[in-house]
Design a protein around this motif. Structure first.
Motif, mmCIF file in Angstrom:
data_model
loop_
_atom_site.group_PDB
_atom_site.id
_atom_site.type_symbol
_atom_site.label_atom_id
_atom_site.label_comp_id
_atom_site.label_asym_id
_atom_site.label_seq_id
_atom_site.Cartn_x
_atom_site.Cartn_y
_atom_site.Cartn_z
ATOM 1 N N ILE A 1 0.851 -1.180 0.000
ATOM 2 C CA ILE A 1 0.000 0.000 0.000
ATOM 3 C C ILE A 1 0.888 1.231 0.000
ATOM 4 C CG2 ILE A 1 -1.737 1.300 1.271
ATOM 5 C CD1 ILE A 1 -2.608 -1.392 2.498
ATOM 6 N N TRP A 38 -13.661 15.610 -7.895
ATOM 7 C CA TRP A 38 -14.824 14.942 -7.336
ATOM 8 C C TRP A 38 -15.741 15.987 -6.728
ATOM 9 C CZ3 TRP A 38 -14.257 10.358 -3.369
ATOM 10 C CH2 TRP A 38 -15.482 9.702 -3.262
ATOM 11 N N LEU A 89 -8.477 14.672 -6.079
ATOM 12 C CA LEU A 89 -7.784 13.455 -5.656
ATOM 13 C C LEU A 89 -6.591 13.191 -6.551
ATOM 14 C CD1 LEU A 89 -10.859 11.038 -5.404
ATOM 15 C CD2 LEU A 89 -9.780 12.253 -3.521
ATOM 16 N N LYS A 98 -3.131 -1.217 -10.294
ATOM 17 C CA LYS A 98 -3.921 -0.545 -9.268
ATOM 18 C C LYS A 98 -3.464 0.890 -9.032
ATOM 19 C CE LYS A 98 -2.797 -3.709 -6.300
ATOM 20 N NZ LYS A 98 -2.724 -4.534 -5.064
ATOM 21 N N LEU A 99 -4.412 1.708 -8.611
ATOM 22 C CA LEU A 99 -4.116 3.055 -8.140
ATOM 23 C C LEU A 99 -4.307 3.107 -6.634
ATOM 24 C CD1 LEU A 99 -6.079 5.265 -10.712
ATOM 25 C CD2 LEU A 99 -3.670 4.587 -10.785
ATOM 26 N N PHE A 101 -5.333 5.936 -3.954
ATOM 27 C CA PHE A 101 -5.850 7.295 -3.896
ATOM 28 C C PHE A 101 -5.438 7.987 -2.608
ATOM 29 C CE2 PHE A 101 -8.691 7.949 -7.476
ATOM 30 C CZ PHE A 101 -8.823 6.660 -7.974
ATOM 31 N N GLY A 102 -5.075 9.268 -2.735
ATOM 32 C CA GLY A 102 -4.906 10.105 -1.564
ATOM 33 C C GLY A 102 -6.267 10.495 -1.009
ATOM 34 N N LYS A 103 -6.249 11.161 0.145
ATOM 35 C CA LYS A 103 -7.513 11.543 0.784
ATOM 36 C C LYS A 103 -8.122 12.800 0.170
ATOM 37 C CE LYS A 103 -6.315 9.312 5.126
ATOM 38 N NZ LYS A 103 -6.067 9.470 6.578
ATOM 39 N N TYR B 33 -13.029 -2.206 -11.185
ATOM 40 C CA TYR B 33 -12.600 -2.031 -9.808
ATOM 41 C C TYR B 33 -13.808 -1.772 -8.901
ATOM 42 C CZ TYR B 33 -8.459 -0.618 -12.527
ATOM 43 O OH TYR B 33 -7.433 -0.563 -13.430
ATOM 44 N N TYR B 35 -14.401 0.079 -5.169
ATOM 45 C CA TYR B 35 -13.838 0.879 -4.090
ATOM 46 C C TYR B 35 -14.922 1.114 -3.041
ATOM 47 C CZ TYR B 35 -10.191 2.347 -7.448
ATOM 48 O OH TYR B 35 -9.157 2.381 -8.345
ATOM 49 N N GLN B 37 -15.769 4.167 -0.039
ATOM 50 C CA GLN B 37 -15.394 5.504 0.382
ATOM 51 C C GLN B 37 -16.000 5.772 1.738
ATOM 52 O OE1 GLN B 37 -17.567 8.773 -0.143
ATOM 53 N NE2 GLN B 37 -15.960 9.846 0.968
ATOM 54 N N GLY B 42 -10.740 8.344 2.285
ATOM 55 C CA GLY B 42 -10.520 8.343 0.851
ATOM 56 C C GLY B 42 -11.060 7.074 0.202
ATOM 57 N N LEU B 43 -10.761 6.896 -1.052
ATOM 58 C CA LEU B 43 -11.199 5.714 -1.800
ATOM 59 C C LEU B 43 -10.237 4.562 -1.535
ATOM 60 C CD1 LEU B 43 -12.028 7.341 -5.244
ATOM 61 C CD2 LEU B 43 -13.657 6.143 -3.784
ATOM 62 N N LEU B 45 -9.447 0.444 -2.388
ATOM 63 C CA LEU B 45 -9.727 -0.610 -3.345
ATOM 64 C C LEU B 45 -10.096 -1.903 -2.626
ATOM 65 C CD1 LEU B 45 -9.667 -1.407 -6.384
ATOM 66 C CD2 LEU B 45 -7.278 -2.077 -6.020
ATOM 67 N N TYR B 48 -10.460 -6.067 -7.641
ATOM 68 C CA TYR B 48 -10.405 -5.595 -9.009
ATOM 69 C C TYR B 48 -10.317 -6.779 -9.965
ATOM 70 C CZ TYR B 48 -5.302 -6.232 -8.708
ATOM 71 O OH TYR B 48 -4.032 -6.736 -8.547
ATOM 72 N N LYS B 57 -7.501 -9.431 -5.174
ATOM 73 C CA LYS B 57 -7.782 -8.669 -3.961
ATOM 74 C C LYS B 57 -7.119 -7.302 -4.011
ATOM 75 C CE LYS B 57 -8.230 -12.753 -1.015
ATOM 76 N NZ LYS B 57 -7.711 -13.475 0.174
ATOM 77 N N GLY B 58 -7.818 -6.340 -3.432
ATOM 78 C CA GLY B 58 -7.256 -5.014 -3.288
ATOM 79 C C GLY B 58 -6.787 -4.778 -1.873
ATOM 80 N N GLU B 59 -6.977 -3.577 -1.400
ATOM 81 C CA GLU B 59 -6.472 -3.167 -0.094
ATOM 82 C C GLU B 59 -7.332 -3.671 1.061
ATOM 83 O OE1 GLU B 59 -6.275 1.078 -0.013
ATOM 84 O OE2 GLU B 59 -5.842 1.190 2.136
#
Lengths: 111, 116
Positions: A1, A38, A89, A98-99, A101-103, B33, B35, B37, B42-43, B45, B48, B57-59
């Motif tokens: 992460i 967003w 973002l 994968k991306l 994302f920041g908050k 994907y 996500y 929130q 934040g977003l 994952l 995916y 698996k994501g996060e």
């Protein structure tokens, strides 16, 4: 992460002001840096995808730069308008589809 | 061209109930994907997919399962809902070939789920 930091967390500016915010990310295993806008009650929409060190992209009054060696990107808004109010973002991506994302930075532009 | 659609838009579940969220895209995208929130987070994952029949698996995958039986659809399942799964869920899709994340993601409108 990945550890993605965006600053500031929130920002209030007056209409017509120019502003900028920062996204910091680990510079290792870097493939791309995405910026999304967003708006409240909507979905994130892509602004820019940048891949090369030194990249600069522009869309209207919004532009972004990328420094992959030191792991940061700046987003600039020139002459802010109330319709620019949104959360911005950033999301770096490595070589694994994968991306992360920041908050986000919440921008409020007062008329 | 509807882009990315999500069904349902809102849902309230009781603890222990199950449900499936449906994501559909009409852009012929390979990658999809899911996500979640949450305030201040934040977003993140969940899972995916890089193509029909594949998932990864994501996060934050615990408590969720996914399936991608058709290229245009990506399903997210909650087998036994918990209050910690109260969140807004976003689906996204992107074009992709080599695995590099260089293509923008297109997001659906979101599903607001409350688990009581």
């Amino acid at each position: 992460i990945l550890n993605v930091e965006q600053s500031p967390q929130s920002l209030h500016v007056q209409e017509g002001d120019s502003t900028n915010f920062t996204c910091s990310f680990p510079s290792s295993n870097f493939y791309a840096l995405h910026w999304y806008r967003w708006e409240t009650a909507k979905s994130p929409e892509a602004l820019f995808v940048m891949t090369l060190n030194g990249d600069e992209k522009k869309k209207g009054r919004i532009s972004a730069t990328l420094n992959t060696k030191e792991g940061y990107s700046y987003l600039y808004i020139k002459g802010s308008q109330p319709e620019d109010s949104a959360t911005y973002l950033c999301a770096p991506g490595g070589s694994n589809y994968k991306l992360t994302f920041g908050k986000g930075t919440l921008l409020t532009v007062n008329p | 061209n509807a882009g990315v659609t999500q069904t349902p838009k809102f849902r309230v579940l009781k603890t222990g109930q199950s449900m499936t969220l449906l994501c559909a895209q009409d852009m012929n995208h390979e990658y999809m994907y899911w996500y979640r929130q949450d305030p201040g987070m934040g977003l993140r994952l969940i899972h995916y997919s890089v193509g029909e029949g594949t998932t990864a698996k994501g996060e934050v995958p615990d408590g969720y399962n996914v399936s991608r039986l058709k290229k245009q659809n990506f399903l997210l399942g909650l087998e036994s809902a918990a209050p910690s799964q109260t969140s807004v869920y976003f689906c996204a899709s992107s074009y992709g070939t080599s695995g590099d994340p260089v293509y923008e993601q297109y997001f659906g409108p979101g599903t607001r789920l409350t688990v009581t």
